[in-house]
Write a protein that holds these residues in place. Structure first.
Motif, PDB file in Angstrom:
ATOM      1  N   UNK A 112     -28.233   3.646 -11.242  1.00  0.00           N
ATOM      2  CA  UNK A 112     -28.115   2.667 -12.318  1.00  0.00           C
ATOM      3  C   UNK A 112     -27.328   3.235 -13.486  1.00  0.00           C
ATOM      4  N   UNK A 113     -26.662   2.354 -14.198  1.00  0.00           N
ATOM      5  CA  UNK A 113     -25.996   2.711 -15.443  1.00  0.00           C
ATOM      6  C   UNK A 113     -26.747   2.041 -16.590  1.00  0.00           C
ATOM      7  N   UNK A 114     -26.591   2.572 -17.786  1.00  0.00           N
ATOM      8  CA  UNK A 114     -27.340   2.045 -18.919  1.00  0.00           C
ATOM      9  C   UNK A 114     -26.647   0.820 -19.522  1.00  0.00           C
ATOM     10  N   UNK A 115     -26.931  -0.314 -18.935  1.00  0.00           N
ATOM     11  CA  UNK A 115     -26.402  -1.575 -19.434  1.00  0.00           C
ATOM     12  C   UNK A 115     -27.444  -2.657 -19.228  1.00  0.00           C
ATOM     13  N   UNK A 116     -27.167  -3.846 -19.713  1.00  0.00           N
ATOM     14  CA  UNK A 116     -28.098  -4.937 -19.485  1.00  0.00           C
ATOM     15  C   UNK A 116     -28.042  -6.003 -20.559  1.00  0.00           C
ATOM     16  N   UNK A 117     -28.922  -6.967 -20.423  1.00  0.00           N
ATOM     17  CA  UNK A 117     -28.987  -8.085 -21.362  1.00  0.00           C
ATOM     18  C   UNK A 117     -29.800  -7.667 -22.589  1.00  0.00           C
ATOM     19  N   UNK A 118     -29.184  -7.607 -23.766  1.00  0.00           N
ATOM     20  CA  UNK A 118     -29.918  -7.187 -24.958  1.00  0.00           C
ATOM     21  C   UNK A 118     -31.000  -8.173 -25.376  1.00  0.00           C
ATOM     22  N   UNK A 119     -30.902  -9.408 -24.909  1.00  0.00           N
ATOM     23  CA  UNK A 119     -31.903 -10.418 -25.263  1.00  0.00           C
ATOM     24  C   UNK A 119     -33.171 -10.203 -24.444  1.00  0.00           C
ATOM     25  N   UNK A 120     -33.023 -10.153 -23.107  1.00  0.00           N
ATOM     26  CA  UNK A 120     -34.198  -9.943 -22.256  1.00  0.00           C
ATOM     27  C   UNK A 120     -34.832  -8.573 -22.493  1.00  0.00           C
ATOM     28  N   UNK A 121     -33.997  -7.577 -22.777  1.00  0.00           N
ATOM     29  CA  UNK A 121     -34.498  -6.209 -22.920  1.00  0.00           C
ATOM     30  C   UNK A 121     -35.333  -6.000 -24.174  1.00  0.00           C
ATOM     31  N   UNK A 122     -35.278  -6.926 -25.114  1.00  0.00           N
ATOM     32  CA  UNK A 122     -35.942  -6.713 -26.401  1.00  0.00           C
ATOM     33  C   UNK A 122     -37.450  -6.956 -26.337  1.00  0.00           C
ATOM     34  N   UNK A 123     -37.918  -7.714 -25.343  1.00  0.00           N
ATOM     35  CA  UNK A 123     -39.359  -7.974 -25.261  1.00  0.00           C
ATOM     36  C   UNK A 123     -40.078  -6.778 -24.649  1.00  0.00           C
ATOM     37  N   UNK A 124     -41.325  -6.580 -25.043  1.00  0.00           N
ATOM     38  CA  UNK A 124     -42.078  -5.406 -24.617  1.00  0.00           C
ATOM     39  C   UNK A 124     -43.511  -5.791 -24.245  1.00  0.00           C
ATOM     40  N   UNK A 125     -44.285  -4.846 -23.700  1.00  0.00           N
ATOM     41  CA  UNK A 125     -45.671  -5.154 -23.323  1.00  0.00           C
ATOM     42  C   UNK A 125     -46.516  -5.678 -24.475  1.00  0.00           C
ATOM     43  N   UNK A 126     -46.200  -5.262 -25.693  1.00  0.00           N
ATOM     44  CA  UNK A 126     -46.926  -5.787 -26.849  1.00  0.00           C
ATOM     45  C   UNK A 126     -46.736  -7.283 -27.004  1.00  0.00           C
ATOM     46  N   UNK A 127     -45.511  -7.750 -26.732  1.00  0.00           N
ATOM     47  CA  UNK A 127     -45.238  -9.190 -26.782  1.00  0.00           C
ATOM     48  C   UNK A 127     -46.028  -9.921 -25.711  1.00  0.00           C
ATOM     49  N   UNK A 128     -46.152  -9.285 -24.544  1.00  0.00           N
ATOM     50  CA  UNK A 128     -46.921  -9.892 -23.450  1.00  0.00           C
ATOM     51  C   UNK A 128     -48.387 -10.023 -23.850  1.00  0.00           C
ATOM     52  N   UNK A 129     -48.940  -8.968 -24.437  1.00  0.00           N
ATOM     53  CA  UNK A 129     -50.348  -9.010 -24.850  1.00  0.00           C
ATOM     54  C   UNK A 129     -50.584 -10.126 -25.868  1.00  0.00           C
ATOM     55  N   UNK A 130     -49.683 -10.241 -26.850  1.00  0.00           N
ATOM     56  CA  UNK A 130     -49.831 -11.286 -27.858  1.00  0.00           C
ATOM     57  C   UNK A 130     -49.785 -12.672 -27.217  1.00  0.00           C
ATOM     58  N   UNK A 131     -48.853 -12.870 -26.291  1.00  0.00           N
ATOM     59  CA  UNK A 131     -48.712 -14.175 -25.640  1.00  0.00           C
ATOM     60  C   UNK A 131     -49.933 -14.495 -24.778  1.00  0.00           C
ATOM     61  N   UNK A 132     -50.424 -13.492 -24.066  1.00  0.00           N
ATOM     62  CA  UNK A 132     -51.608 -13.722 -23.228  1.00  0.00           C
ATOM     63  C   UNK A 132     -52.855 -13.957 -24.080  1.00  0.00           C
ATOM     64  N   UNK A 133     -52.950 -13.301 -25.231  1.00  0.00           N
ATOM     65  CA  UNK A 133     -54.083 -13.532 -26.137  1.00  0.00           C
ATOM     66  C   UNK A 133     -54.064 -14.958 -26.672  1.00  0.00           C
ATOM     67  N   UNK A 134     -52.858 -15.458 -26.950  1.00  0.00           N
ATOM     68  CA  UNK A 134     -52.734 -16.835 -27.457  1.00  0.00           C
ATOM     69  C   UNK A 134     -52.972 -17.866 -26.368  1.00  0.00           C
ATOM     70  N   UNK A 135     -52.565 -17.527 -25.148  1.00  0.00           N
ATOM     71  CA  UNK A 135     -52.656 -18.479 -24.039  1.00  0.00           C
ATOM     72  C   UNK A 135     -53.303 -17.802 -22.834  1.00  0.00           C
ATOM     73  N   UNK A 136     -54.594 -17.545 -22.894  1.00  0.00           N
ATOM     74  CA  UNK A 136     -55.273 -16.758 -21.857  1.00  0.00           C
ATOM     75  C   UNK A 136     -55.258 -17.374 -20.460  1.00  0.00           C
ATOM     76  N   UNK A 137     -55.066 -18.668 -20.362  1.00  0.00           N
ATOM     77  CA  UNK A 137     -55.080 -19.298 -19.044  1.00  0.00           C
ATOM     78  C   UNK A 137     -53.702 -19.479 -18.431  1.00  0.00           C
ATOM     79  N   UNK A 138     -52.668 -19.051 -19.146  1.00  0.00           N
ATOM     80  CA  UNK A 138     -51.294 -19.306 -18.695  1.00  0.00           C
ATOM     81  C   UNK A 138     -50.780 -18.203 -17.779  1.00  0.00           C
ATOM     82  N   UNK A 139     -49.956 -18.597 -16.807  1.00  0.00           N
ATOM     83  CA  UNK A 139     -49.286 -17.634 -15.939  1.00  0.00           C
ATOM     84  C   UNK A 139     -48.019 -17.135 -16.629  1.00  0.00           C
ATOM     85  N   UNK A 140     -47.714 -15.863 -16.447  1.00  0.00           N
ATOM     86  CA  UNK A 140     -46.513 -15.268 -17.041  1.00  0.00           C
ATOM     87  C   UNK A 140     -45.401 -15.207 -16.008  1.00  0.00           C
ATOM     88  N   UNK A 141     -44.297 -15.924 -16.282  1.00  0.00           N
ATOM     89  CA  UNK A 141     -43.139 -15.943 -15.397  1.00  0.00           C
ATOM     90  C   UNK A 141     -41.988 -15.258 -16.124  1.00  0.00           C
TER      91      UNK A 141
END
Length: 305
Positions: free
Chosen positions: A167-196
């Motif tokens: 692999x080379x160090x490249x990619x989508x700067x938009x998708x790459x900006x989200x992190x596990x902390x964002x996932x935790x916040x989203x799941x805390x707000x919507x505990x019954x929702x599936x993450x896609x």
């Protein structure tokens, strides 16, 4: 003019001038509504190649319009907003990858479709986010140089452990900006929702997802799922489009950071100017570039079966 009046004018001119309008899934709702086809970049390119219209307008970013031109060289292809580029597609150029190829001559070069036409000319095979795993599996060579997105590449490597994926160090700067902390916040707000999530997200986020797939796969999964709530880990417009398609379900963006400014600079007025002949930019590629770039796309089609 109101949005409805602008849309009506576009539809009128589109019909009079026999124009085909393509809108990437990340476009605003008012643009998607007046498009002949909506979907991911490769789906749109294939659709454009099959229509009889001689003028095609791409409401998306530059590499998408280039791909349309590669598959439909006899058509006039217009990019609705000339400023709509793609940071990922522009990260690596022909000179850089030519140098990397010399260092790794025994590697098959796999280019994500989110690359420029010029870069595709020196790559062996093209892939989309939905076909990448299958195509890499079908490549005879064990050694794979995957570019430009290291996150999609890491996802592919995990699915095809028998391959040696560099692999080379490249990619989508938009998708790459989200992190596990964002996932935790989203799941805390919507505990019954599936993450896609899209595989352009970092591996740490991908591991937390209930489903990983391309934009079209995410939409198809959400529509067919018996679940009623979803957190959408790709460009925020997809949650909006899905809400229109499935009014009985609920869709939440993983993060407000998942907003692509290059997609968003395309406006309905840009499209109106384009069909009026007062805006947009015609995509022009020489015959050699088209032929060489087409070779890796043809290889993609061959290895997809």
């Amino acid at each position: 003019m109101t949005i409805n009046e602008v849309q009506a004018k576009i539809l009128q001119l589109k019909k009079e001038k026999d124009i085909c309008i393509l809108a990437h899934s990340y476009q605003a709702r008012e643009i998607v509504e007046i498009a002949d086809f909506s979907g991911d970049s490769y789906q749109l390119s294939v659709a454009a190649s099959k229509v009889s219209n001689k003028i095609v307008i791409m409401c998306g970013v530059r590499f998408m319009a280039e791909t349309v031109k590669i598959l439909s060289p006899d058509k006039t292809v217009l990019l609705s907003n000339p400023e709509a580029g793609c940071p990922m597609a522009e990260q690596m150029d022909k000179a850089l990858i030519s140098s990397v190829k010399k260092q790794h001559p025994d590697y098959t070069v796999v280019a994500y479709i989110n690359t420029t036409a010029e870069l595709k000319t020196i790559c062996d095979v093209c892939v989309t986010s939905s076909s990448a795993v299958k195509i890499v599996k079908n490549i005879e060579n064990k050694n794979i140089l995957f570019l430009p997105d290291c996150n999609l590449g890491a996802y592919v490597a995990a699915q095809v452990p028998e391959k040696n994926v560099k692999l080379l160090q490249g990619g989508c700067p938009i998708h790459a900006v989200v992190n596990p902390g964002d996932v935790k916040k989203a799941r805390d707000r919507h505990p019954g929702a599936l993450l896609l999530v899209h595989p352009e997200c970092v591996p740490e986020v991908v591991k937390l997802a209930d489903f990983v797939g391309s934009t079209s796969a995410i939409m198809e999964h959400a529509e067919s799922s018996a679940s009623k709530e979803f957190i959408i880990g790709t460009e925020i417009s997809i949650a909006e489009h899905l809400q229109y398609r499935c009014p009985d379900k609920r869709f939440y963006g993983l993060s407000h950071k998942l907003l692509c400014p290059n997609m968003r600079i395309n406006t309905l007025i840009d499209v109106l100017n384009c069909v009026s002949g007062a805006g947009g930019e015609e995509i022009k590629l020489d015959e050699e570039t088209i032929a060489q770039a087409r070779a890796c796309i043809d290889k993609m089609i061959e290895l997809s079966v």
